[in-house]
Design a protein around this motif. Structure first.
Motif, short mmCIF file in Angstrom:
data_model
loop_
_atom_site.label_atom_id
_atom_site.label_comp_id
_atom_site.label_asym_id
_atom_site.label_seq_id
_atom_site.Cartn_x
_atom_site.Cartn_y
_atom_site.Cartn_z
N SER A 164 0.64 -1.21 -0.13
CA SER A 164 -0.04 -0.19 -0.05
C SER A 164 0.77 1.22 -0.15
CB SER A 164 -0.84 0.10 1.20
OG SER A 164 -0.08 0.24 2.51
N LYS A 293 -11.19 -10.79 -0.35
CA LYS A 293 -9.86 -10.78 -1.18
C LYS A 293 -8.67 -11.12 -0.18
CE LYS A 293 -7.39 -9.81 -4.80
NZ LYS A 293 -7.44 -10.79 -6.11
N PHE A 295 -4.15 -11.92 -0.70
CA PHE A 295 -2.85 -11.95 -1.68
C PHE A 295 -2.04 -13.13 -1.03
CE2 PHE A 295 -4.30 -7.56 -2.85
CZ PHE A 295 -4.16 -7.70 -4.18
N LEU A 300 -7.03 -9.98 3.34
CA LEU A 300 -7.29 -8.43 3.39
C LEU A 300 -8.80 -8.21 4.07
CD1 LEU A 300 -6.09 -7.16 0.02
CD2 LEU A 300 -4.80 -6.91 2.21
N GLY A 323 -6.52 -3.17 2.96
CA GLY A 323 -7.14 -3.60 1.87
C GLY A 323 -8.23 -2.46 1.33
N THR A 325 -7.60 0.01 -0.67
CA THR A 325 -7.29 0.50 -2.32
C THR A 325 -7.90 -0.72 -2.86
OG1 THR A 325 -5.50 1.62 -1.89
CG2 THR A 325 -5.60 0.60 -4.08
N SER A 326 -7.52 -2.22 -2.38
CA SER A 326 -8.18 -3.30 -3.21
C SER A 326 -9.67 -3.25 -3.36
CB SER A 326 -7.46 -4.71 -2.33
OG SER A 326 -6.32 -4.38 -2.51
N ASN A 329 -10.62 -0.92 -6.02
CA ASN A 329 -10.43 -1.25 -7.19
C ASN A 329 -11.38 -2.50 -7.70
OD1 ASN A 329 -8.05 0.15 -7.65
ND2 ASN A 329 -6.65 -1.14 -6.65
N ILE A 330 -11.96 -3.19 -6.69
CA ILE A 330 -12.90 -4.23 -6.99
C ILE A 330 -14.01 -3.57 -7.50
CG2 ILE A 330 -14.28 -6.08 -5.95
CD1 ILE A 330 -11.83 -6.82 -4.17
N LEU A 335 -9.93 -4.92 -10.36
CA LEU A 335 -9.40 -6.25 -9.69
C LEU A 335 -10.43 -7.14 -9.27
CD1 LEU A 335 -6.74 -7.20 -8.05
CD2 LEU A 335 -7.70 -6.02 -5.84
N PRO A 337 -12.45 -10.03 -7.16
CA PRO A 337 -12.46 -10.69 -5.86
C PRO A 337 -12.28 -12.25 -5.92
CG PRO A 337 -14.63 -10.48 -6.59
CD PRO A 337 -13.74 -9.74 -7.73
N ASP A 433 -8.83 7.73 -3.80
CA ASP A 433 -7.80 7.10 -2.84
C ASP A 433 -6.99 8.10 -2.22
OD1 ASP A 433 -6.39 5.33 -1.48
OD2 ASP A 433 -5.73 3.99 -3.23
#
Length: 483
Positions: A164, A293, A295, A300, A323, A325-326, A329-330, A335, A337, A433
């Motif tokens: 991040s 999600k 990684f 996350l 998480g 930002t993730s 993005n989803i 991104l 899931p 963000d």
């Protein structure tokens, strides 16, 4: 018998920076004693980062400087950049504003910190292959301990693009601090960090001071300026307009500009937004259903349910690396899931979903002027250039800045241009963000007000990532917290 006075860690006299015939920084004078600190406050584009670049000897090629700069008794002409470059890492170090630009994208995190210990701070210099192995092992051990001290042990083997923005900021700080230079220039060290991580960075800075390190700190964070103490200077339009003990300037600022700057800190904003709160009964722009999600082995978040309505502002909060930002993005479709589904409103073009990046440099082509990039966008989507100009005026962006490359404007200026570009597209959903993390309090207040006004007027939904609880309190309709 007289004793020679200890030379100042940094003494700047009559420092001026030009671009052609235009003066960007005007006749700046200040001094930092050994082990002391000077904090610079001021609006984005006021010349703070240019001042740091001039001191380092790292100004863009189109700029020139004059005056004198003395570092630990070593005097040089401001125009002689090579004289100071020879001391990079050993007598003076710079933690730049954009952490991702400061890190090597091809090198794991732990290696970047260890390399500084090994090559710059001489973690174990000796001849022979065995000694070299020992030095490398010692450097890696010290790097691992440094990462662990900031809660980054899980990021050690990752590359910069896998962590991040807050993590990247802490890694860049460790890599800079590892060099052991007695004078460090720090450009926005706490931007985008949650309260716990901000406290950790402050503790590191205070510990470095206790060990004799001198600091020139550039920040928009009034909290950090107060916590660091020492001296404080306020810059406006390339000039230092007020300077004195930090506690004194913050408690009883003499100049109206300083008073406005401090009053615009989010902690002083009114509790209620300046526009009516949007209802949550409007059309659903996107819906996340039981979304999870991970990684690798790192989870996350799991089973997140969220409906995003037109005109609604939802704050997404939580510590760095949680998480946030993730999740955004989803929602945008950038991104996928691991589990769960995302449903977006039918009939919307892909361009109806827009992102304001935490690091605005990631959103622009580095080798193309800002004007050229924006004109390409105008032609591609048949946009009205007059609308963009109106947005830039609201954000106090001078038209001449568009003729520069992205790296030739300040982080705050680039962030505002990125926000104007997104609003220009009139999207249905904006994933913002940390959209004001690089902005001074005055500009932050103006920009956040504009974002809220545009979202309400256009019915644009905003998914807002922020670490600032005061911003959440003032602008968000509701909050989703990730742990």
């Amino acid at each position: 018998m007289s004793v020679a006075a200890t030379p100042a860690a940094l003494r700047v006299a009559d420092l001026t920076v030009w671009q052609g015939s235009h003066t960007l920084v005007r006749r700046v004078h200040f001094s930092i004693p050994a082990g002391g600190v000077l904090t610079l406050l001021g609006e984005s584009g006021s010349g703070k980062s240019l001042l740091a670049q001039a001191i380092m000897g790292n100004l863009p090629g189109t700029l020139r400087s004059s005056g004198s700069i003395e570092i630990a008794g070593q005097l040089s002409d401001a125009a002689d950049s090579g004289a100071r470059r020879r001391g990079w890492g050993r007598s003076i170090a710079l933690l730049p504003q954009e952490p991702w630009l400061a890190l090597d994208p091809t090198m794991p995190v732990i290696q970047q910190v260890a390399e500084t210990y090994e090559l710059v701070s001489h973690a174990g210099v000796d001849d022979g292959r065995d000694s070299l192995r020992t030095a490398r092992a010692a450097a890696r051990e010290r790097a691992a301990a440094a990462l662990d001290s900031l809660g980054l042990q899980a990021a050690a083997a990752k590359y910069p693009f896998m962590i991040s923005g807050g993590m990247a900021q802490r890694v860049a700080f460790l890599a800079t601090h590892a060099a052991g230079a007695p004078l460090m220039i720090i450009d926005e060290p706490t931007k985008g960090l949650d309260a716990d991580r901000r406290d950790e960075v402050l503790a590191l800075l205070l510990a470095a001071r206790a060990q004799g390190m001198s600091l020139l700190c550039i920040t928009h964070d009034v909290w950090l300026a107060r916590a660091l103490g020492g001296q404080l200077a306020v810059m406006r339009d390339g000039e230092m307009v007020e300077q004195g003990p930090a506690a004194e300037v913050l408690a009883t600022p003499r100049y109206a500009y300083t008073q406005r700057l401090l009053a615009a800190d989010p902690a002083c904003w009114p509790a209620a937004p300046t526009v009516p709160v949007a209802p949550v009964t409007g059309p659903v722009i996107a819906e996340l259903r039981q979304v999870s999600k991970s990684f690798g082995k790192h989870r996350l978040f799991s089973t997140v349910d969220m409906r995003i309505h037109a005109g609604e502002i939802i704050a997404v909060t939580g510590p760095s690396g949680a998480g946030k930002t993730s999740l955004g993005n989803i929602a945008l479709g950038l991104l996928k899931p691991d589990v769960g589904t995302v449903v977006r409103a039918p009939g919307l073009a892909r361009t109806a979903f827009q992102k304001i990046y935490q690091d605005p440099a990631a959103a622009f082509v580095p080798t193309v002027s800002l004007r050229c990039s924006l004109q390409d966008l105008m032609r591609l989507h048949a946009l009205d250039w007059a609308m963009l100009e109106s947005l830039l005026v609201r954000m106090r962006i001078a038209p001449v800045l568009l003729d520069r490359l992205p790296r030739q404007v300040s982080g705050g200026e680039l962030q505002r241009i990125a926000l104007a570009r997104v609003l220009w597209m009139k999207p249905a959903l904006i994933f913002a963000d940390e959209p004001t993390s690089r902005l001074d309090p005055l500009t932050q207040q103006d920009v956040m007000t504009l974002l809220v006004e545009q979202a309400r007027a256009l019915g644009t939904a905003v998914l807002l990532v922020t670490h600032d609880a005061d911003i959440v309190r003032c602008v968000a309709d509701r909050q989703i917290r990730l742990e």
